[in-house]
Design an enzyme around this catalytic site. Sequence first.
Site, PDB file in Angstrom:
ATOM      1  CB  SER A 142      11.564  -5.948   8.718  1.00  0.00           C
ATOM      2  OG  SER A 142      12.371  -4.783   8.582  1.00  0.00           O
ATOM      3  CE1 TYR A 155       7.095  -3.105   9.184  1.00  0.00           C
ATOM      4  CE2 TYR A 155       9.393  -2.492   9.509  1.00  0.00           C
ATOM      5  CZ  TYR A 155       8.421  -3.186   8.799  1.00  0.00           C
ATOM      6  OH  TYR A 155       8.787  -3.958   7.727  1.00  0.00           O
TER       7      TYR A 155
END
Length: 249
Positions: A142, A155
């Site tokens: 990400s 996350y």
Amino acid sequence: MSLQGKHALVTGGSRGIGRAIAERLAHDGATVVLSYASDHTAAQDTVATITKAGGQATAVHAPFGTHGDADRLWQAYDQATSHAGVDIIVNNAGIGRSSDLLALTEDEFDRVFAVNVRAPFFVAQGALSRLRDHGRVINISSGLARIAMPEIMAYGSTKGALDTFSLNLAKVLGPRGITVNSVAPGITATDVTADWLGDQEAAQWAASVSALGRIGQPDDIAAVVAFLASEDGRWVSGRVVDATGGSGL
């Protein structure tokens, strides 16, 4: 059909980015096994879409988050492929959000790291005897591994760990001609982001943070993965390939 004769595993391949990756690899000629955690209907729909287009795909139920999950995935994969081995592994399955620092519990922390970090690690471990020389391992990371967003820092931390894992695994598998890379999407229009991007103001902001002025689509990410999976990607390894559309520039 650049991947003709190849076998690919795509974890979390029933929806969103994972589905787009599974469909693209099958389009390029690979026989695809996609794993899913809970949505059997979505997984079978993905398989049906691939086969209708002339590709080959199978779905296996293999949720992550508990000890032994990678072993169970490989057992299902071996059964589905008659122990054919694997050429391409895409570690896509993951939990896409986490609570902020104040609200995060130890159980949630353990859960997000178990799915996003531990599972890919042991999927790779289980692949060592199955992965053919000159294969590919592609971990879906990400942009939040390099862009601060404290609201979901747990996350983002998992994706930072995944990038470090890719770097080290590339060194381990390099002597066999196997490349290992991370692909880092930015904001992408999937079912996970649908509610948020359904708000016009949020959608405008999401488009504005990209240098290209739009929200990413799953096919955008699948195209990057397809390049790395192909022979054209043979000289890229141990890298994080930014697929955020220039977010944060």
